[in-house]
Design a protein around this motif. Sequence first.
Motif, mmCIF file in Angstrom:
data_model
loop_
_atom_site.group_PDB
_atom_site.id
_atom_site.type_symbol
_atom_site.label_atom_id
_atom_site.label_comp_id
_atom_site.label_asym_id
_atom_site.label_seq_id
_atom_site.Cartn_x
_atom_site.Cartn_y
_atom_site.Cartn_z
ATOM 1 N N GLU A 131 -8.845 -7.387 -3.068
ATOM 2 C CA GLU A 131 -7.604 -6.653 -3.328
ATOM 3 C C GLU A 131 -6.877 -7.379 -4.446
ATOM 4 O O GLU A 131 -6.928 -8.603 -4.516
ATOM 5 N N GLU A 143 -11.785 -12.658 11.202
ATOM 6 C CA GLU A 143 -12.073 -12.470 12.633
ATOM 7 C C GLU A 143 -13.576 -12.527 12.874
ATOM 8 O O GLU A 143 -14.160 -11.587 13.421
ATOM 9 N N PHE A 184 0.888 -1.160 0.000
ATOM 10 C CA PHE A 184 0.000 0.000 0.000
ATOM 11 C C PHE A 184 0.921 1.203 0.000
ATOM 12 O O PHE A 184 1.678 1.398 0.952
ATOM 13 N N PRO A 240 0.339 -11.467 14.486
ATOM 14 C CA PRO A 240 0.076 -10.225 15.207
ATOM 15 C C PRO A 240 -0.627 -9.205 14.331
ATOM 16 O O PRO A 240 -0.605 -9.311 13.096
ATOM 17 N N SER A 241 -1.205 -8.220 14.982
ATOM 18 C CA SER A 241 -1.919 -7.160 14.279
ATOM 19 C C SER A 241 -0.987 -6.479 13.275
ATOM 20 O O SER A 241 0.179 -6.231 13.564
ATOM 21 N N GLY A 242 -1.515 -6.218 12.094
ATOM 22 C CA GLY A 242 -0.722 -5.534 11.065
ATOM 23 C C GLY A 242 0.179 -6.461 10.272
ATOM 24 O O GLY A 242 0.924 -6.018 9.400
ATOM 25 N N GLY A 243 0.111 -7.772 10.540
ATOM 26 C CA GLY A 243 1.001 -8.726 9.876
ATOM 27 C C GLY A 243 0.628 -9.036 8.434
ATOM 28 O O GLY A 243 1.408 -9.621 7.689
ATOM 29 N N GLY A 244 -0.603 -8.676 8.037
ATOM 30 C CA GLY A 244 -1.018 -8.899 6.660
ATOM 31 C C GLY A 244 -2.092 -9.956 6.480
ATOM 32 O O GLY A 244 -2.447 -10.304 5.348
ATOM 33 N N LYS A 245 -2.655 -10.440 7.586
ATOM 34 C CA LYS A 245 -3.637 -11.529 7.496
ATOM 35 C C LYS A 245 -4.869 -11.134 6.682
ATOM 36 O O LYS A 245 -5.272 -11.845 5.764
ATOM 37 N N SER A 246 -5.456 -9.986 7.057
ATOM 38 C CA SER A 246 -6.673 -9.554 6.361
ATOM 39 C C SER A 246 -6.392 -9.268 4.897
ATOM 40 O O SER A 246 -7.213 -9.581 4.029
ATOM 41 N N THR A 247 -5.234 -8.683 4.643
ATOM 42 C CA THR A 247 -4.901 -8.373 3.248
ATOM 43 C C THR A 247 -4.802 -9.664 2.435
ATOM 44 O O THR A 247 -5.318 -9.746 1.315
ATOM 45 N N VAL A 277 3.094 -5.013 2.335
ATOM 46 C CA VAL A 277 2.205 -5.627 3.325
ATOM 47 C C VAL A 277 2.225 -7.152 3.187
ATOM 48 O O VAL A 277 2.071 -7.887 4.158
#
Length: 321
Positions: A52, A158, A12, A36-43, A17
């Motif tokens: 995406e 989640e 991004f 962990p948060s921000g690791g790229g899972k959702s992306t 990411v």
Amino acid sequence: MAIEVRDVNKSFGTTPVLREVSVDVASGSLTALLGPSGGGKSTLLRVIAGLEQPDTGTVRISGVDATRLSPQRRNVGFVFQHYAAFKHLSVFRNVAFGLEIRKRPKDEIRKRVMELLELVHLEKMADRYPSQLSGGQRQRMALARALAVEPEVLLLDEPFGALDAQVRKELRTWLRRLHDEVHVTTVFVTHDQEEAIEVADTIVVLANGEVVQVGSPADVYDNPANPFVMRFLGPVTEIGGSLVRPHDIEISVDPIEGGTPATVSRVVRLGFEVRVEVEVGGQEAWVQVTREFADRLGLEPGDAVVVRPAPGARSLALSAV
Ligand SMILES: Nc1ncnc2c1ncn2[C@@H]1O[C@H](COP(=O)(O)OP(=O)(O)OP(=O)(O)O)[C@@H](O)[C@H]1O
């Protein structure tokens, strides 16, 4: 393979990411993307869904190159943390929605929706509106709705994240049972290692946009690829320059071979478990023992003890990092 992600990169702006991400998801499996948060899972989940576009790399679903297909053409169902239900439609109509726009016959829709509502234990709620459901019931409705159109792949971001701890626990068990009944290939995102261990057959650990390890829950817990995974998957403590699980440490008031002298600093009773905090070699460490064992030893702060990793304990040398 139901899903094959190959060499996916995604940035991004100038922030990478996902970096060279490759993941295989076996047909019929229940896979957790954990990290962990921000690791790229959702992306990564959104790249699989088609929400995406990867900058480079490919996504195959059921053997078909889906990299450039729209989400609608991928035959995936998804459920997000904050599921947006149609507020003005009943539970029945929410679940029926995808079938209605596909213009399926009315009888078929009725039968299928009632089957699905039974599956998610909402058969008695068919005529309610989403605002009349609890958070957990709403997420179950969302799952029924995603399953209605018989997706090849179910993607859950989640799904229980916004619910309280007790409901989350119930839904975990429920999701596992649902999957055992329906067997649809499912990928779910979680940052909760207990949730991943309890529910998934396969865990993909993702951190800083990279796949760090892939394996069964037991594999990842018992044979972590590095100290980061070991710390992320469960409690750890450090003795003699190694990272060890606190339940893998032996503690004794008598000398034991290979034992290191330590001093008890605190004894914390947590129900069945007792956490014995010790000072060893000028550092704080802790040992997890059963209540019965702690009572037998009668440990008190200030007591001199010896500790050592239990024979066969998994440990990771920190100096190697
Ligand atoms: N649309 C976007 N535009 C810019 N940056 C984004 C966008 N989506 C995600 N990011 C950034 O990408 C990184 C990875 O986000 P992502 O949501 O994939 O992580 P995650 O592992 O799912 O974390 P979380 O558990 O917090 O949701 C984060 O630093 C996030 O800020």
